[in-house]
Enzyme design. Structure first.
Site, short mmCIF file in Angstrom:
data_model
loop_
_atom_site.label_atom_id
_atom_site.label_comp_id
_atom_site.label_asym_id
_atom_site.label_seq_id
_atom_site.Cartn_x
_atom_site.Cartn_y
_atom_site.Cartn_z
N LYS A 170 -9.33 -3.94 12.34
CA LYS A 170 -8.10 -3.61 13.06
C LYS A 170 -7.98 -4.39 14.37
CE LYS A 170 -6.51 -0.91 9.88
NZ LYS A 170 -5.36 -1.38 9.06
N GLY A 223 0.83 -1.21 0.00
CA GLY A 223 0.00 0.00 0.00
C GLY A 223 0.85 1.25 0.00
N GLY A 273 -0.55 7.92 1.35
CA GLY A 273 -0.66 7.84 2.81
C GLY A 273 0.66 7.58 3.50
N ALA A 307 -13.30 -3.33 13.60
CA ALA A 307 -13.27 -4.80 13.71
C ALA A 307 -12.12 -5.38 12.89
CB ALA A 307 -14.60 -5.39 13.26
N THR A 309 -2.49 12.52 6.33
CA THR A 309 -2.30 11.88 5.02
C THR A 309 -3.62 12.03 4.28
OG1 THR A 309 -3.14 9.74 5.73
CG2 THR A 309 -0.80 10.17 6.14
N SER A 316 1.50 3.59 -2.47
CA SER A 316 1.35 4.69 -3.43
C SER A 316 0.75 5.95 -2.81
CB SER A 316 0.50 4.26 -4.63
OG SER A 316 -0.80 3.95 -4.20
N SER A 337 -2.04 -1.15 12.16
CA SER A 337 -3.41 -1.22 12.65
C SER A 337 -3.90 0.21 12.78
CB SER A 337 -3.43 -1.98 13.98
OG SER A 337 -4.72 -2.02 14.52
N TYR A 396 -14.63 -1.16 10.26
CA TYR A 396 -13.21 -0.79 10.14
C TYR A 396 -12.46 -1.15 11.42
CZ TYR A 396 -8.94 1.93 9.83
OH TYR A 396 -7.62 2.30 9.83
#
Length: 279
Positions: free
Chosen positions: A155, A11, A15, A153, A186, A13, A136, A151
């Site tokens: 994590k 992931g 943030g 859940a 971000t 690309s 997380s 969301y």
């Protein structure tokens, strides 16, 4: 260069992942970075040196993940640090979110990371070293916000499997850290990173308020500096004793303390009932 660790970051690309990758490259690390879209990744990172390996990966697909890890090992000779960062936010009430919307969030945030872990561990076990950072959220520790159920859940699930993983891989000299950021500035709250239900139920005013706050009030106002978060992650991979739980941000610290206090208070308030259930 040879003693610098090799990083594998999913992931990457946008943030926190993107900030981390840029910082790692600037500091001379070798980095394999994944994204669903290779041109997005190349555009975002803009590094053409041989210390950077951009990879198009669908983390929901085991074969795609396996290929990326093999390519990284054949290019750099090893992998030292794995960062499971790919994921996205989902905000909606439990009644509003469809089965498909909920499962898709789990597929990316939970099963995507499990795919990476499963495929990378044979290499880390063989070399008897490595460090896995599972990204997380403080929401994976606190939960609680209306609209954050699925969301959070995902994590909570990340935290749960990471705690087991920590114990499982310790005998092989492999470290595991759960990174739980608060709000960092971000594009996580922007369109494309934050998904809302297709069908919204007007009755849930508290959920609408949460969504509105995240999308309008909080976006671009986050107190956390992604550069400092990236620096903190790099630092713990160089510590002899890395933590299992790393909270990032003053807000994350405060949220975690509130949750601990809540659980402790309820534990004591209901102690006589809790302990009254034996034969």
């Amino acid at each position: 260069m040879e003693n610098k660790k090799v990083w594998f970051v999913t992931g990457a690309s946008k943030g926190l992942g993107l900030t981390l990758v840029k910082k790692l490259l600037a500091e001379g690390y070798r980095v394999a970075a994944t994204s669903r879209n290779l041109s997005d990744l190349n555009k975002a990172v803009d590094n053409h040196s041989d210390q950077f390996l951009p990879l198009a990966v669908n983390i929901k697909n085991e074969d795609s993940v396996q290929e990326a890890i093999e390519k990284t090992v054949s290019t750099f000779g090893k992998i030292d640090v794995v960062v499971n960062n790919a994921g996205y936010g989902l905000l909606g009430g439990l009644e509003e979110l469809t089965d498909e919307e909920a499962r898709n969030n789990f597929d990316v945030n939970v099963f995507g990371s499990l795919n990476v872990i499963r495929k990378v561990l044979p290499y880390l076990r063989e070399q008897q070293s490595g460090h896995i950072l599972n990204i997380s959220s403080v929401g994976g520790f606190t939960g609680g916000a209306p609209g954050g159920g699925i969301y959070c859940a995902t994590k909570f699930a990340v935290n749960g499997f990471s705690e087991a993983l920590y114990s499982e891989v310790k005998p092989f000299g492999i470290k595991v850290t759960i990174v739980m950021p608060g709000y960092f500035r971000t594009n996580f709250l922007s369109e494309g990173s934050l998904v809302v239900p297709k069908k919204q139920i007007d009755a849930y005013q508290n959920v609408r308020d949460t969504v509105n706050w995240h999308q309008n009030d909080m976006d671009n106002q986050q107190a956390g500096d992604p550069e400092k978060a990236a620096a903190a992650m790099i630092r713990i991979t160089n510590e002899p004793e890395a933590p299992l739980n790393l909270f990032l941000g003053a807000d994350a610290y405060d949220f975690a303390q509130q949750k601990i206090a809540l659980v402790q208070n309820e534990l004591e308030a209901w102690k006589s009932l809790t302990t009254s259930t034996g034969f």
